[in-house]
Design a protein around this motif. Structure first.
Motif, mmCIF file in Angstrom:
data_model
loop_
_atom_site.group_PDB
_atom_site.id
_atom_site.type_symbol
_atom_site.label_atom_id
_atom_site.label_comp_id
_atom_site.label_asym_id
_atom_site.label_seq_id
_atom_site.Cartn_x
_atom_site.Cartn_y
_atom_site.Cartn_z
ATOM 1 N N ASP A 138 0.834 -1.215 0.000
ATOM 2 C CA ASP A 138 0.000 0.000 0.000
ATOM 3 C C ASP A 138 0.863 1.258 0.000
ATOM 4 O O ASP A 138 0.532 2.244 -0.676
ATOM 5 C CB ASP A 138 -0.944 0.007 1.207
ATOM 6 C CG ASP A 138 -2.082 -0.990 1.039
ATOM 7 O OD1 ASP A 138 -2.380 -1.356 -0.118
ATOM 8 O OD2 ASP A 138 -2.666 -1.405 2.052
ATOM 9 N N GLU A 139 1.972 1.204 0.766
ATOM 10 C CA GLU A 139 2.880 2.371 0.771
ATOM 11 C C GLU A 139 3.505 2.567 -0.598
ATOM 12 O O GLU A 139 3.655 3.687 -1.070
ATOM 13 C CB GLU A 139 3.997 2.178 1.812
ATOM 14 C CG GLU A 139 3.548 2.548 3.216
ATOM 15 C CD GLU A 139 4.437 1.926 4.289
ATOM 16 O OE1 GLU A 139 5.642 1.712 4.041
ATOM 17 O OE2 GLU A 139 3.901 1.651 5.378
ATOM 18 N N THR A 148 -12.648 -4.711 2.797
ATOM 19 C CA THR A 148 -11.344 -4.460 3.421
ATOM 20 C C THR A 148 -10.590 -3.435 2.593
ATOM 21 O O THR A 148 -10.484 -3.568 1.374
ATOM 22 C CB THR A 148 -10.536 -5.769 3.535
ATOM 23 O OG1 THR A 148 -11.316 -6.697 4.278
ATOM 24 C CG2 THR A 148 -9.216 -5.536 4.249
ATOM 25 N N LYS A 149 -10.093 -2.398 3.281
ATOM 26 C CA LYS A 149 -9.429 -1.294 2.572
ATOM 27 C C LYS A 149 -8.032 -1.667 2.091
ATOM 28 O O LYS A 149 -7.640 -1.395 0.973
ATOM 29 C CB LYS A 149 -9.268 -0.094 3.533
ATOM 30 C CG LYS A 149 -10.479 0.805 3.616
ATOM 31 C CD LYS A 149 -10.394 1.712 4.826
ATOM 32 C CE LYS A 149 -9.215 2.688 4.734
ATOM 33 N NZ LYS A 149 -9.106 3.553 5.926
ATOM 34 N N GLU A 150 -7.259 -2.252 3.002
ATOM 35 C CA GLU A 150 -5.824 -2.420 2.738
ATOM 36 C C GLU A 150 -5.520 -3.697 1.955
ATOM 37 O O GLU A 150 -6.333 -4.621 1.918
ATOM 38 C CB GLU A 150 -5.048 -2.479 4.065
ATOM 39 C CG GLU A 150 -5.070 -1.190 4.849
ATOM 40 C CD GLU A 150 -6.302 -1.063 5.744
ATOM 41 O OE1 GLU A 150 -7.020 -2.066 5.930
ATOM 42 O OE2 GLU A 150 -6.557 0.050 6.240
ATOM 43 N N THR A 151 -4.298 -3.754 1.429
ATOM 44 C CA THR A 151 -3.791 -5.018 0.881
ATOM 45 C C THR A 151 -3.691 -6.004 2.040
ATOM 46 O O THR A 151 -3.147 -5.679 3.098
ATOM 47 C CB THR A 151 -2.407 -4.795 0.225
ATOM 48 O OG1 THR A 151 -2.549 -3.853 -0.838
ATOM 49 C CG2 THR A 151 -1.839 -6.095 -0.322
ATOM 50 N N HIS A 152 -4.236 -7.190 1.855
ATOM 51 C CA HIS A 152 -4.374 -8.108 2.994
ATOM 52 C C HIS A 152 -4.374 -9.568 2.557
ATOM 53 O O HIS A 152 -4.580 -9.880 1.379
ATOM 54 C CB HIS A 152 -5.684 -7.794 3.749
ATOM 55 C CG HIS A 152 -6.894 -7.958 2.865
ATOM 56 N ND1 HIS A 152 -7.232 -7.073 1.866
ATOM 57 C CD2 HIS A 152 -7.844 -8.922 2.824
ATOM 58 C CE1 HIS A 152 -8.327 -7.473 1.249
ATOM 59 N NE2 HIS A 152 -8.714 -8.589 1.810
ATOM 60 N N GLU A 153 -4.179 -10.422 3.557
ATOM 61 C CA GLU A 153 -4.222 -11.866 3.321
ATOM 62 C C GLU A 153 -5.679 -12.314 3.262
ATOM 63 O O GLU A 153 -6.495 -11.805 4.032
ATOM 64 C CB GLU A 153 -3.498 -12.566 4.481
ATOM 65 C CG GLU A 153 -3.434 -14.061 4.313
ATOM 66 C CD GLU A 153 -2.668 -14.733 5.446
ATOM 67 O OE1 GLU A 153 -2.004 -14.034 6.248
ATOM 68 O OE2 GLU A 153 -2.745 -15.968 5.521
ATOM 69 N N GLY A 213 -6.476 -4.235 -1.500
ATOM 70 C CA GLY A 213 -7.798 -4.014 -0.918
ATOM 71 C C GLY A 213 -8.595 -3.011 -1.735
ATOM 72 O O GLY A 213 -8.161 -2.554 -2.799
ATOM 73 N N MET A 214 -9.756 -2.652 -1.230
ATOM 74 C CA MET A 214 -10.658 -1.788 -1.984
ATOM 75 C C MET A 214 -10.167 -0.344 -2.082
ATOM 76 O O MET A 214 -10.542 0.375 -3.001
ATOM 77 C CB MET A 214 -12.045 -1.819 -1.359
ATOM 78 C CG MET A 214 -12.732 -3.156 -1.510
ATOM 79 S SD MET A 214 -12.783 -3.679 -3.239
ATOM 80 C CE MET A 214 -13.926 -5.059 -3.115
ATOM 81 N N MET A 215 -9.308 0.073 -1.131
ATOM 82 C CA MET A 215 -8.867 1.467 -1.155
ATOM 83 C C MET A 215 -8.066 1.767 -2.421
ATOM 84 O O MET A 215 -8.402 2.700 -3.164
ATOM 85 C CB MET A 215 -8.019 1.742 0.090
ATOM 86 C CG MET A 215 -7.509 3.148 0.219
ATOM 87 S SD MET A 215 -6.606 3.345 1.773
ATOM 88 C CE MET A 215 -5.249 2.205 1.572
ATOM 89 N N SER A 216 -7.037 0.982 -2.687
ATOM 90 C CA SER A 216 -6.207 1.251 -3.871
ATOM 91 C C SER A 216 -7.027 1.085 -5.146
ATOM 92 O O SER A 216 -6.861 1.833 -6.108
ATOM 93 C CB SER A 216 -5.001 0.317 -3.923
ATOM 94 O OG SER A 216 -4.200 0.511 -2.789
#
Ligand code: F6R
Length: 236
Positions: A117-118, A149-154, A183-186
């Motif tokens: 994400d960064e 889920t917003k972030e990149t995740h497992e 995730g959905m944010m990016s």
């Protein structure tokens, strides 16, 4: 939202490649969000041809892929890194170091998600995100759930996704059960979204995603809230 229906996978692939090529021509140093799976294969073949013909220059492009299976590294021919290298990156003049796929072999997938994400944020976000759609409405590997889920995740893959992806593996038991996904944010912060889908079996889920209620149980339905989505669909 623009919904384009065409009568063949070949036309869908040419249209999608034209839209991606236009993005690269307009902004040569753009960030492309890319997908794997069977849907983009024709698009990637068309982009390779455009590059070989000298019509598109990818040398300043950066790419970020949506997802990767947990536990598969880039030498594994079922990994998404391998897929991208084989089907696109080795066939266009993109700099290998500007191609990014989440590391499914990271010791800690949560830290890898934060790093990813960064990275996307440091690139200024995604200019154009290419998506497919799963039969359960997943985008990336964002499976139906009680929340987005917003972030990149497992993620734990849905049994229907494992079933659908078994065609790429020797057997269903070989399909990894976990993955890491943007995730959905990016995805939602991408300036443009291009979703491609082919086959009569995708008709119902497209209808649910774009004409039904916005719900995390149909993850793609969140795209109804994005201001620049193009869907290209071919039944054949
Ligand atoms: C792959 C991905 C998935 C696929 C989806 C559709 O990177 O993000 O969401 O787009 O599973 O797959 P196909 O195109 O094989 O039907």
């Amino acid at each position: 939202m623009k919904f384009i229906t065409t009568d063949s996978y070949d036309k869908l692939s040419r249209m999608a490649a034209d839209l991606i090529a236009a993005q690269v021509i307009i902004k040569p140093d753009c960030v492309l969000g890319l997908a794997t799976g069977s849907s983009p294969l024709g698009t990637y073949a068309n982009l390779a041809k455009k590059c070989a013909d000298g019509d598109v220059d990818f040398s300043h492009v950066t790419s970020v892929n949506l997802d990767e299976y947990a536990g598969l590294d880039g030498t594994n021919d079922q990994s998404y890194r391998y897929f991208m290298d084989t089907n696109l990156f080795s066939k266009i003049n993109i700099c290998p170091e500007k191609t990014h796929v989440p590391n499914g072999c990271a010791d800690d997938l949560a830290s890898e998600g934060a790093r990813y994400d960064e990275l996307i944020a440091s690139l200024g976000g995604i200019d154009l995100q290419l998506l497919g759609i799963g039969l359960d409405g997943h985008i990336g590997f964002n499976e139906p759930d009680e929340f987005f889920t917003k972030e990149t995740h497992e993620v734990e893959l849905d049994p229907s996704t494992i079933e659908a992806n078994a065609r790429f593996f020797a057997s269903k038991d070989d399909v990894p059960t976990k993955a890491i996904t943007m995730g959905m944010m990016s995805i939602m912060q991408a300036k443009k979204i291009l979703l491609i889908a082919n086959g009569a079996n995708k008709k119902d889920i497209l209808d649910k995603a774009f004409n039904g209620p916005i719900t995390p149980m149909v993850p793609a339905s969140i795209l109804q809230l994005h201001s620049d989505v193009t869907v290209i669909y071919s039944e054949n």
